[in-house]
Design a protein around this motif. Structure first.
Motif, mmCIF file in Angstrom:
data_model
loop_
_atom_site.group_PDB
_atom_site.id
_atom_site.type_symbol
_atom_site.label_atom_id
_atom_site.label_comp_id
_atom_site.label_asym_id
_atom_site.label_seq_id
_atom_site.Cartn_x
_atom_site.Cartn_y
_atom_site.Cartn_z
ATOM 1 N N ALA A 6 0.826 -1.203 0.000
ATOM 2 C CA ALA A 6 0.000 0.000 0.000
ATOM 3 C C ALA A 6 0.865 1.259 0.000
ATOM 4 O O ALA A 6 0.576 2.237 -0.707
ATOM 5 C CB ALA A 6 -0.929 -0.004 1.213
ATOM 6 N N ARG A 78 -10.112 4.786 -10.583
ATOM 7 C CA ARG A 78 -10.668 4.920 -9.230
ATOM 8 C C ARG A 78 -9.929 5.992 -8.430
ATOM 9 O O ARG A 78 -10.540 6.704 -7.621
ATOM 10 C CB ARG A 78 -10.632 3.572 -8.517
ATOM 11 N N CYS A 169 -20.247 -6.853 -1.175
ATOM 12 C CA CYS A 169 -19.855 -5.538 -0.662
ATOM 13 C C CYS A 169 -19.877 -4.538 -1.801
ATOM 14 O O CYS A 169 -19.210 -4.728 -2.819
ATOM 15 C CB CYS A 169 -18.458 -5.613 -0.051
ATOM 16 N N ARG A 171 -18.673 -1.566 -1.695
ATOM 17 C CA ARG A 171 -17.445 -0.775 -1.707
ATOM 18 C C ARG A 171 -16.373 -1.421 -2.571
ATOM 19 O O ARG A 171 -15.679 -0.748 -3.325
ATOM 20 C CB ARG A 171 -16.918 -0.613 -0.281
ATOM 21 N N CYS A 172 -16.192 -2.742 -2.419
ATOM 22 C CA CYS A 172 -15.071 -3.396 -3.109
ATOM 23 C C CYS A 172 -15.473 -4.624 -3.904
ATOM 24 O O CYS A 172 -14.651 -5.179 -4.632
ATOM 25 C CB CYS A 172 -13.982 -3.779 -2.100
ATOM 26 N N GLY A 174 -16.288 -7.477 -2.542
ATOM 27 C CA GLY A 174 -15.928 -8.668 -1.776
ATOM 28 C C GLY A 174 -17.141 -9.397 -1.205
ATOM 29 O O GLY A 174 -18.278 -8.918 -1.271
ATOM 30 N N CYS A 197 -17.649 -7.263 5.317
ATOM 31 C CA CYS A 197 -16.942 -7.670 4.106
ATOM 32 C C CYS A 197 -15.684 -8.440 4.481
ATOM 33 O O CYS A 197 -14.901 -7.997 5.335
ATOM 34 C CB CYS A 197 -16.578 -6.457 3.260
ATOM 35 N N HIS A 199 -13.210 -8.880 2.576
ATOM 36 C CA HIS A 199 -12.079 -8.360 1.811
ATOM 37 C C HIS A 199 -11.598 -7.014 2.352
ATOM 38 O O HIS A 199 -10.435 -6.872 2.709
ATOM 39 C CB HIS A 199 -12.462 -8.229 0.337
ATOM 40 N N CYS A 200 -12.510 -6.020 2.433
ATOM 41 C CA CYS A 200 -12.092 -4.683 2.888
ATOM 42 C C CYS A 200 -12.539 -4.382 4.320
ATOM 43 O O CYS A 200 -12.246 -3.305 4.841
ATOM 44 C CB CYS A 200 -12.627 -3.609 1.942
ATOM 45 N N THR A 202 -15.390 -3.604 5.504
ATOM 46 C CA THR A 202 -16.515 -2.690 5.676
ATOM 47 C C THR A 202 -17.625 -3.396 6.449
ATOM 48 O O THR A 202 -17.937 -4.553 6.173
ATOM 49 C CB THR A 202 -17.051 -2.234 4.305
#
Length: 277
Positions: A6, A78, A169, A171-172, A174, A197, A199-200, A202
């Motif tokens: 990241a 994005r 999800c 958002r992503c 997932g 989620c 994955h992320c 959330t």
């Protein structure tokens, strides 16, 4: 993605020229590839060697080099969308606004919506309990009054919730894991639906009655009563769902009576990805 990954990804964006390259590619009509010369002229860099260096740093992760020129990747698009949405640069401004709702704690109807820099909340003026919470974004308040901004935040939350209870999800993309929580900790709700989620991470949590506002049978029932629950703000629907009967059965299923003899029963499968119906 690890923290080092990241850090490297965001470090690539720490340059005005690189951000201008991405914005230029995103703004190209029909996303047609741009040649090196076309991109260089549009970005207006100091010299070709400087421009070439920055373009090379972006290539692969944020920019793709094709035979006919350069195009932005989904990741690059994005990034630009987040910049244009002011998500990381502006703090929303929100003036308190009076709201009429139904408090599940005391039954009062007068409430006020405020923003504390983290969340927009609708708080009952009689018992001071929070009735609803929203994530407020700069786009919600842009060219909108506080009430319209709150309605926009509510619509977005409802969209994310509808997708979450279907196991995805918003958002992503997932997988969502759903869980039913009961007991004194969720009072006055009988059952709290928690969607997380995988994955992320959330997380959304609402009483099951609010989650069921997206169920086809519930939508149809209210439609027959001349109420469109898909466009009505959640705070205006709390009085409509306040008398729903929610019961747990011996097999950990949940029975909801939402209109006379109309019942809905739910039982989550214990899998990584789950959905409410």
């Amino acid at each position: 993605m690890t923290r080092d990954d990241a850090e490297s990804a965001f470090a690539l964006l720490a340059s005005d020229i690189r951000l201008r390259i991405l914005e230029t590619l995103v703004d190209v009509p029909q996303q047609e590839p741009l040649s090196f010369t076309e991109l260089y002229d549009a970005v207006d860099a100091a010299n070709t060697s400087q421009f070439s260096y920055h373009l090379k740093e972006l290539t692969e992760q944020y920019v793709q080099h094709q035979e006919t020129g350069y195009v932005v990747t989904d990741a690059g698009r994005r990034i630009v969308q987040s910049i244009k949405a002011d998500e990381y640069t502006l703090q929303p401004k929100f003036d308190p606004v009076a709201i009429e709702t139904h408090c599940p704690y005391c039954g009062a109807t007068a409430a006020e919506a405020t923003y504390d820099g983290r969340l927009a909340t609708i708080d009952c003026l009689s018992c001071a309990n929070t009735v609803l919470r929203y994530e407020l974004r700069p786009g919600h308040v842009a060219k909108r009054s506080s009430l319209r901004a709150l309605e926009a935040a509510d619509r977005q939350m409802r969209g994310e919730l509808c997708s979450a209870v279907d196991g995805v999800c918003q958002r992503c993309g997932g997988s969502m894991k759903l869980e039913f929580i009961t007991g004194k900790e969720v009072d006055p709700a009988t059952v709290l639906v928690v969607c997380e989620c995988q994955h992320c991470m959330t997380t959304l949590s609402v009483p099951i009655e609010v989650a069921l506002l997206h169920h086809p049978e519930v939508i149809a029932k209210f439609w027959d009563d001349n109420l469109n629950v898909t466009t009505t703000p959640t705070w205006e629907l709390l009085s409509e769902i306040s008398d729903w009967d929610v019961e747990l059965d011996a097999s950990d299923g949940i029975m909801v009576e939402f209109s006379g003899n109309k019942h809905l029963r739910f039982e989550l499968e214990r899998e990584e990805e789950t959905q409410l119906w």
